[in-house]
Design a protein around this motif. Structure first.
Motif, PDB file in Angstrom:
ATOM      1  N   ASN A  70      40.069  80.653 134.869  1.00  0.00           N
ATOM      2  CA  ASN A  70      40.253  79.384 134.850  1.00  0.00           C
ATOM      3  C   ASN A  70      39.540  78.320 134.124  1.00  0.00           C
ATOM      4  O   ASN A  70      39.874  77.090 133.942  1.00  0.00           O
ATOM      5  CB  ASN A  70      40.336  78.474 136.369  1.00  0.00           C
ATOM      6  N   VAL A  71      38.388  78.956 133.509  1.00  0.00           N
ATOM      7  CA  VAL A  71      37.525  78.426 132.573  1.00  0.00           C
ATOM      8  C   VAL A  71      38.237  78.301 130.796  1.00  0.00           C
ATOM      9  O   VAL A  71      38.352  79.278 130.398  1.00  0.00           O
ATOM     10  CB  VAL A  71      36.058  78.993 132.479  1.00  0.00           C
ATOM     11  N   SER A  72      38.558  77.006 130.473  1.00  0.00           N
ATOM     12  CA  SER A  72      39.072  77.067 129.177  1.00  0.00           C
ATOM     13  C   SER A  72      38.683  75.517 128.649  1.00  0.00           C
ATOM     14  O   SER A  72      38.417  74.696 129.240  1.00  0.00           O
ATOM     15  CB  SER A  72      40.682  76.949 129.261  1.00  0.00           C
ATOM     16  N   ILE A  73      38.492  75.605 127.233  1.00  0.00           N
ATOM     17  CA  ILE A  73      38.026  74.682 126.386  1.00  0.00           C
ATOM     18  C   ILE A  73      39.194  74.334 125.385  1.00  0.00           C
ATOM     19  O   ILE A  73      39.599  75.409 124.730  1.00  0.00           O
ATOM     20  CB  ILE A  73      36.573  74.705 125.932  1.00  0.00           C
ATOM     21  N   ASP A  74      39.778  73.376 125.068  1.00  0.00           N
ATOM     22  CA  ASP A  74      40.575  72.892 124.013  1.00  0.00           C
ATOM     23  C   ASP A  74      40.116  73.116 122.564  1.00  0.00           C
ATOM     24  O   ASP A  74      39.005  72.391 122.256  1.00  0.00           O
ATOM     25  CB  ASP A  74      41.117  71.687 124.260  1.00  0.00           C
ATOM     26  N   PRO A  75      40.769  73.946 121.913  1.00  0.00           N
ATOM     27  CA  PRO A  75      40.130  74.358 120.645  1.00  0.00           C
ATOM     28  C   PRO A  75      40.139  73.014 119.640  1.00  0.00           C
ATOM     29  O   PRO A  75      39.649  72.909 118.410  1.00  0.00           O
ATOM     30  CB  PRO A  75      41.261  75.225 119.981  1.00  0.00           C
ATOM     31  N   ALA A  76      40.959  72.060 120.045  1.00  0.00           N
ATOM     32  CA  ALA A  76      40.997  70.655 119.308  1.00  0.00           C
ATOM     33  C   ALA A  76      39.738  69.817 119.209  1.00  0.00           C
ATOM     34  O   ALA A  76      39.443  69.240 118.311  1.00  0.00           O
ATOM     35  CB  ALA A  76      42.165  69.579 120.113  1.00  0.00           C
ATOM     36  N   LYS A 124      50.104  78.126 120.588  1.00  0.00           N
ATOM     37  CA  LYS A 124      48.703  78.113 120.772  1.00  0.00           C
ATOM     38  C   LYS A 124      48.360  78.998 121.622  1.00  0.00           C
ATOM     39  O   LYS A 124      47.145  79.728 121.292  1.00  0.00           O
ATOM     40  CB  LYS A 124      48.600  76.695 121.775  1.00  0.00           C
ATOM     41  N   GLN A 125      48.790  79.597 122.528  1.00  0.00           N
ATOM     42  CA  GLN A 125      48.643  80.813 123.427  1.00  0.00           C
ATOM     43  C   GLN A 125      48.294  82.015 122.253  1.00  0.00           C
ATOM     44  O   GLN A 125      47.378  82.979 122.457  1.00  0.00           O
ATOM     45  CB  GLN A 125      49.425  81.076 124.224  1.00  0.00           C
ATOM     46  N   ARG A 126      49.193  82.169 121.359  1.00  0.00           N
ATOM     47  CA  ARG A 126      49.264  83.266 120.248  1.00  0.00           C
ATOM     48  C   ARG A 126      47.888  83.224 119.641  1.00  0.00           C
ATOM     49  O   ARG A 126      46.838  84.140 119.533  1.00  0.00           O
ATOM     50  CB  ARG A 126      50.181  83.097 119.241  1.00  0.00           C
ATOM     51  N   TYR A 127      47.383  82.119 119.114  1.00  0.00           N
ATOM     52  CA  TYR A 127      46.019  82.015 118.536  1.00  0.00           C
ATOM     53  C   TYR A 127      45.114  81.937 119.321  1.00  0.00           C
ATOM     54  O   TYR A 127      43.823  82.774 119.069  1.00  0.00           O
ATOM     55  CB  TYR A 127      46.091  80.323 117.943  1.00  0.00           C
ATOM     56  N   ILE A 128      45.039  81.666 120.818  1.00  0.00           N
ATOM     57  CA  ILE A 128      43.888  81.862 121.459  1.00  0.00           C
ATOM     58  C   ILE A 128      43.643  83.455 121.980  1.00  0.00           C
ATOM     59  O   ILE A 128      42.678  83.864 121.863  1.00  0.00           O
ATOM     60  CB  ILE A 128      44.189  81.289 122.782  1.00  0.00           C
ATOM     61  N   ARG A 129      44.684  84.305 121.993  1.00  0.00           N
ATOM     62  CA  ARG A 129      44.844  85.746 122.290  1.00  0.00           C
ATOM     63  C   ARG A 129      44.287  86.367 121.129  1.00  0.00           C
ATOM     64  O   ARG A 129      43.244  87.120 121.182  1.00  0.00           O
ATOM     65  CB  ARG A 129      46.108  86.159 122.818  1.00  0.00           C
ATOM     66  N   GLN A 130      44.465  85.822 119.981  1.00  0.00           N
ATOM     67  CA  GLN A 130      44.183  86.429 118.592  1.00  0.00           C
ATOM     68  C   GLN A 130      42.435  86.416 118.549  1.00  0.00           C
ATOM     69  O   GLN A 130      41.610  87.336 118.324  1.00  0.00           O
ATOM     70  CB  GLN A 130      44.657  85.820 117.521  1.00  0.00           C
ATOM     71  N   ALA A 131      41.884  85.173 119.056  1.00  0.00           N
ATOM     72  CA  ALA A 131      40.595  84.784 119.139  1.00  0.00           C
ATOM     73  C   ALA A 131      39.973  85.758 120.010  1.00  0.00           C
ATOM     74  O   ALA A 131      38.701  86.291 119.672  1.00  0.00           O
ATOM     75  CB  ALA A 131      40.377  83.297 119.324  1.00  0.00           C
ATOM     76  N   GLU A 132      40.486  85.909 121.228  1.00  0.00           N
ATOM     77  CA  GLU A 132      39.712  86.871 122.308  1.00  0.00           C
ATOM     78  C   GLU A 132      39.693  88.230 121.906  1.00  0.00           C
ATOM     79  O   GLU A 132      38.600  88.895 122.200  1.00  0.00           O
ATOM     80  CB  GLU A 132      40.609  86.701 123.606  1.00  0.00           C
ATOM     81  N   ARG A 133      40.715  88.812 121.094  1.00  0.00           N
ATOM     82  CA  ARG A 133      40.665  89.970 120.607  1.00  0.00           C
ATOM     83  C   ARG A 133      39.689  90.170 119.417  1.00  0.00           C
ATOM     84  O   ARG A 133      38.693  91.381 119.372  1.00  0.00           O
ATOM     85  CB  ARG A 133      41.952  90.386 120.143  1.00  0.00           C
ATOM     86  N   GLN A 134      39.381  89.388 118.588  1.00  0.00           N
ATOM     87  CA  GLN A 134      38.647  89.273 117.534  1.00  0.00           C
ATOM     88  C   GLN A 134      37.030  89.388 118.409  1.00  0.00           C
ATOM     89  O   GLN A 134      36.254  89.968 117.751  1.00  0.00           O
ATOM     90  CB  GLN A 134      38.574  88.278 116.579  1.00  0.00           C
ATOM     91  N   LEU A 135      36.542  88.481 119.212  1.00  0.00           N
ATOM     92  CA  LEU A 135      35.679  88.591 119.921  1.00  0.00           C
ATOM     93  C   LEU A 135      35.197  89.784 120.501  1.00  0.00           C
ATOM     94  O   LEU A 135      33.918  90.222 120.563  1.00  0.00           O
ATOM     95  CB  LEU A 135      35.443  87.261 120.848  1.00  0.00           C
ATOM     96  N   LYS A 136      36.307  90.479 121.123  1.00  0.00           N
ATOM     97  CA  LYS A 136      36.052  91.870 121.698  1.00  0.00           C
ATOM     98  C   LYS A 136      35.648  92.883 120.733  1.00  0.00           C
ATOM     99  O   LYS A 136      34.765  93.576 120.938  1.00  0.00           O
ATOM    100  CB  LYS A 136      37.189  92.309 122.618  1.00  0.00           C
TER     101      LYS A 136
END
Length: 778
Positions: free
Chosen positions: A46-52, A71-83
């Motif tokens: 439940n912890v999230s921050i708006d990329p804006a 928007k969710q597609r961009y966020i999931r892409q960022a999570e995969r890159q960090l992993k």
């Protein structure tokens, strides 16, 4: 021995501190934000921050335009890159090195301390320890004062207690430093979980989105450059060929293509967004359309549409309801809020607000503005403005003031009515409230009046007949009150002229008649100029076009035209009203020209208002004929006095059986035709029976009703005035002037009535009959 025991106790404490440090470091290792256990992941969901937050203002707008899925597609892409990055480098690359270094330092110090478990204290070669003063687990130099104190106390006999204190201090500091290092490490690692991880994901998402925007802009710019390059090449080729016109066209095409390209990009985006939004609406509307279609059959005769309707009385009614409204602090009003100028002067905002309540803003009848001079110029531009002095304002007119004489309006109101030379108004921002005002029409502070083109409330079907009736009434009044013929000081309405000048001329008199029957608004004037053309401003022409057919004759004399009673005739330099023919078949007109005055010149009083005979000295160039009116023809006119002509009867056409009679000959010649309702018809005219007062068998006769309707008939049977209950006007003691000839088998013994099929003839009476001089037996 005491010193030895003290040393052992201190080393035990250090052992405990070192164990605590190792435990803390182990906890750090177990808090991998990207590889944590399932329970930790669930706790951080439940912890999230708006990329804006990491985007510029312009980029934020683009981000907000994305759908939730995008928007969710961009966020999931960022999570995969960090992993993936974690797998290569471990947790937050800078933190682990710090943790490992602190662990090694703590172990090293602990090992050195253990080397000095002897009866005497010696200063270690390595003079470093985990400092409690440096904070954050940094390696600091040991305090010189502390070392000096330990050395001095170690050489004193019986200094067990001092050594013990020093050892305890050293042990405590070491434990505290190790603990601080571990705590800081845990805190730092914790920052990489929960909100910290959300921040990393948000930041990475923003970076990816920025990269996408840059690629998109690069592609667009690349396409634009390619297009311009091609066009530039074309321009150069045409310049070489000596064709500057083509080069200029190519340059223009370059600009156009570029603009069109960007416009297409925007249009496509808007289209898909609207499509997504409209699909559910279209489904709902389609469903409702089916329901409405099913119900429309039950409500077909009902029209509840809220049209912008009514004359100036509509806006006056709204304004009256606002009287007493007072502005709030800082000039706050609902009128200013409406025009977007709250806190400023609000007199014209009040006018616009009232107009909007009537639907006059959307229909462009009154402007939406808070600026008085802007509103005044709007009416001037639309040729809907009358200067003060020569015009009598009407209810709903917009009155503009210039009390300072600067040539610009600074105050405005709505005209409520005019009476005895006083214009009564309703004004906003008058003493900080909505209230009434009262001014003499001659007041110099009045600049003029906006005259909105309000929607017509509808013209009655009796207009053509009313024109003649009103012309007769006004003409008689002018003669009795000794009006004079004049081309100057003419007032805009009959009421205004009666109160002062009592002057008129041919065109002015006709316009006063049309104003009184509602075909023109008060103040609207037109005339026929010396070329015979209709001369007026745009607003008056628009009003004329609403109510009249404008017929250009090409310049013919009256006897060569098929004029209809009530026609407005424009000659070269003259205007009058054609009234038809009298009982003797002589043409007559309602005319307010100087020939109707005593001396036949300006300044002379009128002695009559009716002109008889053909006008042979001038040609008619334009005819204004009332639209959609049941006009009657020209011919011998017989006026029917009240109360006769107020009922209709019928007879069967088959009852005419005398073969030698003109009635029978007409029946045979015309073929005895009926309409769908069983009325006898010859062409488009009704077969009627009447007394010989109105004509002969076969004559075409128009019977005019008081409500303006006309029964176009052919006399098919003659009523004998010597019959019981019949007089010169008709049967039933003259009440039945017109008797319809019908299909006997369809009408007799059915209970049918004439007005059942023609309700427009009901509740009225025949007031005149016009014999057109045409006969179907000749």
């Amino acid at each position: 021995m005491a010193v030895k025991k003290a040393k052992e106790a201190s080393f035990k404490k250090m052992d405990s501190a070192f164990a605590t440090s190792q435990s803390a470091i182990q906890k750090v290792k177990n808090t991998d934000p990207l590889n944590g256990n399932e329970e930790q992941e669930q706790g951080n969901e439940n912890v999230s921050i708006d990329p804006a937050h990491y985007l510029s203002k312009k980029e934020k707008k683009e981000w907000k335009r994305l759908s939730y899925t995008a928007k969710q597609r961009y966020i999931r892409q960022a999570e995969r890159q960090l992993k993936r990055q974690k797998k290569r480098n471990g947790i937050a690359k800078t933190e682990p090195s710090s943790v490992q270094e602190k662990e090694k330092q703590a172990a090293k110090i602990f090992s050195k301390e253990r080397k000095y478990r002897s009866n005497t204290w010696k200063e270690p070669v390595d003079k470093k320890e985990i400092g409690s003063h440096g904070g954050n687990g940094e390696i600091a130099s040991k305090s010189r004062d502390s070392r000096a104190a330990i050395r001095s106390q170690s050489t004193v006999a019986g200094g067990e207690k001092a050594v013990d204190i020093a050892s305890s201090s050293t042990s405590a500091e070491t434990a505290k430093a190790a603990g601080n290092a571990a705590t800081k490490t845990v805190d730092t690692a914790a920052a990489s979980t929960g909100a910290g991880l959300a921040a990393l994901v948000a930041k990475k998402t923003a970076e990816n989105f920025k990269e996408m925007l840059q690629q998109k802009n690069t592609a667009i710019e690349s396409q634009r450059i390619k297009t311009q390059t091609k066009l530039s090449r074309l321009i150069e080729e045409n310049k070489t060929a000596g064709s500057p016109g083509v080069a200029a066209a190519a340059m223009l095409a370059s600009v156009v293509v570029t603009v069109m390209y960007f416009a297409a990009q925007i249009a496509v985006t808007i289209f898909f967004v609207l499509l997504i939004l409209l699909i559910p609406i279209i489904v709902i509307v389609s469903f409702l359309g089916i329901i409405i279609t099913l119900l429309s059959g039950f409500a077909a005769a009902v029209d509840n549409t809220d049209y912008a309707s009514g004359s100036g009385a509509s806006i006056v009614a709204v304004a009256v309801q606002e009287i007493g409204y007072h502005e709030g602090a800082g000039n706050h009003t609902k009128y200013g809020v409406y025009t977007g100028t709250d806190g400023m002067s609000w007199c014209h905002a009040f006018v616009s607000w009232c107009a909007n309540e009537c639907g006059f803003i959307e229909s462009n009848i009154i402007p939406k503005t808070a600026a008085c001079e802007t509103g005044r110029q709007w009416f001037i531009h639309k040729q809907q403005y009358q200067k003060a002095g020569s015009y009598t304002p009407q209810a709903g007119d917009i009155i503009y003031f210039d009390k300072g004489g600067v040539g610009e309006s600074h105050h405005v109101g709505i005209v409520e009515y005019v009476e005895n030379g006083i214009v009564h108004t309703i004004e906003g921002n008058k003493n900080n409230q909505v209230m009434r005002g009262h001014y003499e029409l001659t007041y110099k502070g009045i600049m003029g009046y906006g005259t909105p083109d309000y929607p017509d409330e509808g013209l009655t079907s009796s207009t053509a007949s009313e024109i003649l009736s009103k012309a007769q009434e006004i003409g008689k009044m002018m003669v009795e009150e000794k009006w004079v013929y004049s081309n100057t000081d003419l007032k805009g309405s009959l009421a205004a002229a009666e109160q002062s000048a009592k002057r008129t001329n041919c065109a002015h008199g006709v316009c006063l008649v049309l104003q009184e029957v509602g075909l023109l608004k008060k103040g609207q004037i037109f005339f026929g100029n010396k070329s015979g053309e209709l001369s007026c401003n745009g607003t008056v022409r628009k009003q004329i076009e609403k109510g009249f057919d404008i017929i250009k004759t090409g310049g013919k004399k009256s006897k060569d035209l098929d004029l209809k009673p009530g026609d407005i005739c424009l000659f070269k330099g003259h205007t009058n009203i054609y009234a038809g023919k009298d009982e003797n078949g002589k043409t007559y007109w309602y005319d307010f020209g100087r020939d109707q005055t005593k001396d036949k010149k300006p300044g002379s009083v009128f002695v009559k208002s009716v002109r008889k005979g053909e006008i042979n000295w001038a040609v008619i160039t334009v005819i204004l004929r009332v639209k959609d009116q049941d006009s009657y023809g020209s011919g011998k006119t017989i006026n029917i006095p009240s109360p006769y002509g107020d009922s209709f009867t019928y007879m069967g056409w088959s009852l005419i059986t005398s073969t030698g009679s003109n009635q029978y000959k007409l029946r045979v010649k015309t073929g005895e035709h009926y309409d769908a309702n069983g009325f006898g018809k010859i062409g488009d005219r009704y077969v009627i029976a009447c007394t010989p007062t109105f004509g002969k068998i076969g004559d075409e006769i128009d019977f005019v009703l008081a409500n303006g309707r006309v029964i176009h008939g052919v006399m098919g049977d003659e009523k004998n005035m010597s019959d019981a209950g019949c007089n010169k006007w008709g049967h039933d003691g003259g009440h039945s002037v017109v008797e319809f000839v019908v299909n006997k088998s369809m009408w007799y013994h059915t209970g049918k009535t004439v007005t059942r099929f023609h309700p427009e003839w009901a509740k009225s009476r025949v007031v005149k009959a016009v014999n057109l001089g045409k006969n179907h037996l000749r």
